[in-house]
Design a protein around this motif. Structure first.
Motif, PDB file in Angstrom:
ATOM      1  N   LEU A 195       0.825  -1.207   0.000  1.00 62.13           N
ATOM      2  CA  LEU A 195       0.000   0.000   0.000  1.00 62.13           C
ATOM      3  C   LEU A 195       0.860   1.260   0.000  1.00 62.13           C
ATOM      4  CD1 LEU A 195      -2.833  -1.069   2.477  1.00 62.13           C
ATOM      5  CD2 LEU A 195      -2.997  -0.835  -0.013  1.00 62.13           C
ATOM      6  N   LEU A 196       2.006   1.202   0.651  1.00 62.03           N
ATOM      7  CA  LEU A 196       2.921   2.346   0.636  1.00 62.03           C
ATOM      8  C   LEU A 196       3.430   2.593  -0.784  1.00 62.03           C
ATOM      9  CD1 LEU A 196       4.446   4.502   2.258  1.00 62.03           C
ATOM     10  CD2 LEU A 196       6.239   2.803   2.687  1.00 62.03           C
ATOM     11  N   LEU A 197       3.773   1.522  -1.496  1.00 59.18           N
ATOM     12  CA  LEU A 197       4.222   1.678  -2.881  1.00 59.18           C
ATOM     13  C   LEU A 197       3.079   2.164  -3.772  1.00 59.18           C
ATOM     14  CD1 LEU A 197       6.533  -1.438  -3.426  1.00 59.18           C
ATOM     15  CD2 LEU A 197       7.130   0.854  -2.627  1.00 59.18           C
ATOM     16  N   GLU A 198       1.865   1.688  -3.508  1.00 59.20           N
ATOM     17  CA  GLU A 198       0.719   2.168  -4.280  1.00 59.20           C
ATOM     18  C   GLU A 198       0.498   3.659  -4.066  1.00 59.20           C
ATOM     19  OE1 GLU A 198      -2.943   0.033  -4.078  1.00 59.20           O
ATOM     20  OE2 GLU A 198      -1.963  -1.921  -4.129  1.00 59.20           O
ATOM     21  N   LEU A 199       0.685   4.116  -2.833  1.00 63.18           N
ATOM     22  CA  LEU A 199       0.553   5.547  -2.557  1.00 63.18           C
ATOM     23  C   LEU A 199       1.568   6.354  -3.356  1.00 63.18           C
ATOM     24  CD1 LEU A 199      -0.043   6.080   1.273  1.00 63.18           C
ATOM     25  CD2 LEU A 199      -1.537   6.720  -0.613  1.00 63.18           C
ATOM     26  N   ILE A 200       2.785   5.844  -3.432  1.00 59.81           N
ATOM     27  CA  ILE A 200       3.826   6.536  -4.196  1.00 59.81           C
ATOM     28  C   ILE A 200       3.420   6.641  -5.660  1.00 59.81           C
ATOM     29  CG2 ILE A 200       6.210   6.333  -5.023  1.00 59.81           C
ATOM     30  CD1 ILE A 200       6.855   5.064  -2.254  1.00 59.81           C
ATOM     31  N   GLN A 201       2.842   5.573  -6.183  1.00 58.12           N
ATOM     32  CA  GLN A 201       2.401   5.608  -7.575  1.00 58.12           C
ATOM     33  C   GLN A 201       1.176   6.497  -7.751  1.00 58.12           C
ATOM     34  OE1 GLN A 201       2.201   1.813  -9.573  1.00 58.12           O
ATOM     35  NE2 GLN A 201       4.006   1.012  -8.538  1.00 58.12           N
ATOM     36  N   GLU A 202       0.241   6.435  -6.814  1.00 62.01           N
ATOM     37  CA  GLU A 202      -0.972   7.254  -6.913  1.00 62.01           C
ATOM     38  C   GLU A 202      -0.655   8.746  -6.861  1.00 62.01           C
ATOM     39  OE1 GLU A 202      -4.101   6.755  -7.468  1.00 62.01           O
ATOM     40  OE2 GLU A 202      -4.271   4.572  -7.383  1.00 62.01           O
ATOM     41  N   THR A 203       0.354   9.111  -6.078  1.00 61.68           N
ATOM     42  CA  THR A 203       0.720  10.525  -5.943  1.00 61.68           C
ATOM     43  C   THR A 203       1.800  10.940  -6.936  1.00 61.68           C
ATOM     44  OG1 THR A 203       2.278   9.916  -4.176  1.00 61.68           O
ATOM     45  CG2 THR A 203       0.089  10.659  -3.498  1.00 61.68           C
ATOM     46  N   HIS A 204       2.237   9.992  -7.790  1.00 62.10           N
ATOM     47  CA  HIS A 204       3.270  10.282  -8.798  1.00 62.10           C
ATOM     48  C   HIS A 204       4.488  10.923  -8.127  1.00 62.10           C
ATOM     49  CE1 HIS A 204      -0.024   9.464 -11.560  1.00 62.10           C
ATOM     50  NE2 HIS A 204      -0.727  10.385 -10.934  1.00 62.10           N
TER      51      HIS A 204
ATOM     52  N   LEU B  16      13.551   5.094 -20.963  1.00 62.60           N
ATOM     53  CA  LEU B  16      12.911   4.555 -22.165  1.00 62.60           C
ATOM     54  C   LEU B  16      13.855   3.673 -22.977  1.00 62.60           C
ATOM     55  CD1 LEU B  16      10.842   7.653 -23.369  1.00 62.60           C
ATOM     56  CD2 LEU B  16      10.050   5.665 -22.069  1.00 62.60           C
ATOM     57  N   LYS B  17      15.156   3.826 -22.754  1.00 65.39           N
ATOM     58  CA  LYS B  17      16.141   2.998 -23.456  1.00 65.39           C
ATOM     59  C   LYS B  17      16.483   1.724 -22.678  1.00 65.39           C
ATOM     60  CE  LYS B  17      18.396   6.953 -25.720  1.00 65.39           C
ATOM     61  NZ  LYS B  17      19.658   7.749 -25.831  1.00 65.39           N
ATOM     62  N   SER B  18      15.818   1.506 -21.563  1.00 69.64           N
ATOM     63  CA  SER B  18      16.172   0.386 -20.688  1.00 69.64           C
ATOM     64  C   SER B  18      15.647  -0.946 -21.209  1.00 69.64           C
ATOM     65  CB  SER B  18      15.625   0.627 -19.277  1.00 69.64           C
ATOM     66  OG  SER B  18      14.207   0.538 -19.273  1.00 69.64           O
ATOM     67  N   ARG B  19      16.242  -2.019 -20.715  1.00 68.91           N
ATOM     68  CA  ARG B  19      15.795  -3.369 -21.061  1.00 68.91           C
ATOM     69  C   ARG B  19      14.344  -3.595 -20.628  1.00 68.91           C
ATOM     70  NH1 ARG B  19      21.147  -3.843 -19.432  1.00 68.91           N
ATOM     71  NH2 ARG B  19      22.509  -5.214 -20.655  1.00 68.91           N
TER      72      ARG B  19
ATOM     73  N   GLU C 184       6.459   7.656 -16.306  1.00 70.35           N
ATOM     74  CA  GLU C 184       5.454   8.717 -16.347  1.00 70.35           C
ATOM     75  C   GLU C 184       6.046  10.030 -16.847  1.00 70.35           C
ATOM     76  OE1 GLU C 184       2.377   7.387 -12.780  1.00 70.35           O
ATOM     77  OE2 GLU C 184       4.010   8.775 -12.336  1.00 70.35           O
ATOM     78  N   LYS C 185       7.335  10.202 -16.646  1.00 71.42           N
ATOM     79  CA  LYS C 185       8.013  11.418 -17.109  1.00 71.42           C
ATOM     80  C   LYS C 185       8.570  11.255 -18.526  1.00 71.42           C
ATOM     81  CE  LYS C 185       7.461  13.714 -13.274  1.00 71.42           C
ATOM     82  NZ  LYS C 185       6.609  14.932 -13.228  1.00 71.42           N
ATOM     83  N   SER C 186       8.332  10.079 -19.136  1.00 67.45           N
ATOM     84  CA  SER C 186       8.904   9.784 -20.460  1.00 67.45           C
ATOM     85  C   SER C 186      10.400  10.076 -20.472  1.00 67.45           C
ATOM     86  CB  SER C 186       8.201  10.602 -21.557  1.00 67.45           C
ATOM     87  OG  SER C 186       6.838  10.257 -21.632  1.00 67.45           O
TER      88      SER C 186
ATOM     89  N   MET D 247      10.071  -1.771  -9.797  1.00 72.27           N
ATOM     90  CA  MET D 247       8.990  -1.425 -10.717  1.00 72.27           C
ATOM     91  C   MET D 247       8.388  -0.060 -10.385  1.00 72.27           C
ATOM     92  SD  MET D 247       8.367  -3.590 -13.216  1.00 72.27           S
ATOM     93  CE  MET D 247      10.136  -3.263 -13.394  1.00 72.27           C
ATOM     94  N   THR D 248       8.305   0.268  -9.107  1.00 80.41           N
ATOM     95  CA  THR D 248       7.781   1.583  -8.715  1.00 80.41           C
ATOM     96  C   THR D 248       8.700   2.693  -9.209  1.00 80.41           C
ATOM     97  OG1 THR D 248       6.655   0.659  -6.782  1.00 80.41           O
ATOM     98  CG2 THR D 248       7.122   3.023  -6.746  1.00 80.41           C
ATOM     99  N   ILE D 249       9.997   2.484  -9.080  1.00 77.43           N
ATOM    100  CA  ILE D 249      10.962   3.458  -9.611  1.00 77.43           C
ATOM    101  C   ILE D 249      10.775   3.595 -11.120  1.00 77.43           C
ATOM    102  CG2 ILE D 249      13.421   3.906  -9.992  1.00 77.43           C
ATOM    103  CD1 ILE D 249      13.936   2.427  -7.309  1.00 77.43           C
ATOM    104  N   ALA D 250      10.619   2.459 -11.799  1.00 77.34           N
ATOM    105  CA  ALA D 250      10.435   2.480 -13.250  1.00 77.34           C
ATOM    106  C   ALA D 250       9.158   3.219 -13.637  1.00 77.34           C
ATOM    107  CB  ALA D 250      10.408   1.049 -13.789  1.00 77.34           C
TER     108      ALA D 250
END
Length: 301
Positions: A125-134, A222-225, A215-217, A207-210
């Motif tokens: 849920l903590l990771l979801e919050l990070i994603q929800e708040t970008h 974008l060049k990553s594996r 989201e910032k393109s 995955m959260t870091i990714a």
């Protein structure tokens, strides 16, 4: 007039102090009692080599954020993100999770357990919050937590007496794990399970870091594996899931009714909301994401 102005200033300062002090309480509340609960019928499982799940967090246990809690989070976004960053640095990965009390007033309950996760631990849920708040601001803290996870996992693999990192809220079964053995001690079983869940959590942190960089393109990402594999995977899903029949702005074909579909902003292909792409884990792909995040941080001090 001066007295009235003085009183007004005191009231304003008290209000600001209450708002600042309220963010840890809000963070604790929405993680302990996210507000929406569903019954989980099937246990999520993963192979022993634990691929990435792009881009879904692996720990769904029936608890998710209600509309009301999401609104509160977004209304207080900056203060909540500041508290999330502080919380990430406070995690020692040695704390045994406590089961939260039941939610006294769930907004939605479909026969699920009415509680979330221990807010003092690393949890989905903590990771979801990070994603929800970008919360791209939290990249430095996410890198620090991921490093601690990797070191703790390595130490536990090298030393049978070393405890693996402790996380909570991940309930992923090991498809390649041993059969149940009634002779196995509880301590040995707990250690084995905790080590596997720590590895699941580490994948989800990467995955959260990714997700934040995607989201910032951000070009180095974008060049990553991982992005290359994800793009290939969702393009394949377009055909296998019949999403090539989806046309934005037009009614869904009968076979797609009930699905939540969006156009992926990077690849420009339709993607079902809960679809995932399994991407093999490698140290090289992990290091690429960390390097891209480090570059972003250096460019955005």
């Amino acid at each position: 007039m001066k007295w009235a102005l003085f009183v007004a200033k005191i009231a304003l300062l008290s209000s600001l102090q209450a708002q600042t002090e309220g963010q840890p309480a809000l963070l604790d509340k929405v993680i302990s009692h996210p507000g929406s609960y569903s019954q989980v019928c099937d246990v999520m499982s993963a192979p022993a080599d634990l691929p990435y799940r792009a881009f879904q967090i692996s720990g769904f246990s029936g608890a998710s954020f209600s509309k009301a809690n999401l609104a509160k989070i977004k209304e207080n976004r900056d203060a909540v993100v500041k508290e999330i960053r502080a919380r990430l640095l406070e995690l020692d990965l040695k704390t045994v999770a406590k089961t939260p009390s039941e939610d006294p007033a769930p907004e939605e309950n479909n026969d699920g357990d009415t509680y979330g996760c221990d807010p003092k631990t690393l949890n989905p849920l903590l990771l979801e919050l990070i994603q929800e708040t970008h919360a791209v601001e939290a990249l430095p803290e996410l890198l620090a937590v991921e490093s601690k996870l990797v070191k703790g996992i390595a130490d536990a693999k090298d030393d049978a007496k070393a405890s693996p990192p402790l996380v909570s809220g991940w309930y992923v079964a090991n498809e390649g794990g041993p059969e149940y053995d009634e002779k196995e001690s509880d301590a040995k079983r707990d250690r084995r399970v905790n080590l596997f869940q720590a590895r699941v959590a580490q994948r989800d942190v990467v995955m959260t870091i990714a997700v934040l960089l995607r989201e910032k393109s951000y070009e180095p990402y974008l060049k990553s594996r991982i992005e290359t594999a994800y793009a290939k995977g969702i393009k394949a899903l377009v055909k296998t899931d019949g999403l090539d029949k989806f046309k934005p702005g037009e009614p869904l074909p009968p076979e797609l009714e009930g699905m939540e579909i969006r156009i992926d902003p990077i690849t420009k292909v339709p993607v079902a909301r809960y679809s995932t792409v399994a991407i093999p884990y490698s140290r090289e792909s992990r290091d690429e994401i960390r390097a891209a995040a480090g570059k972003w941080i250096s460019e955005h001090p």
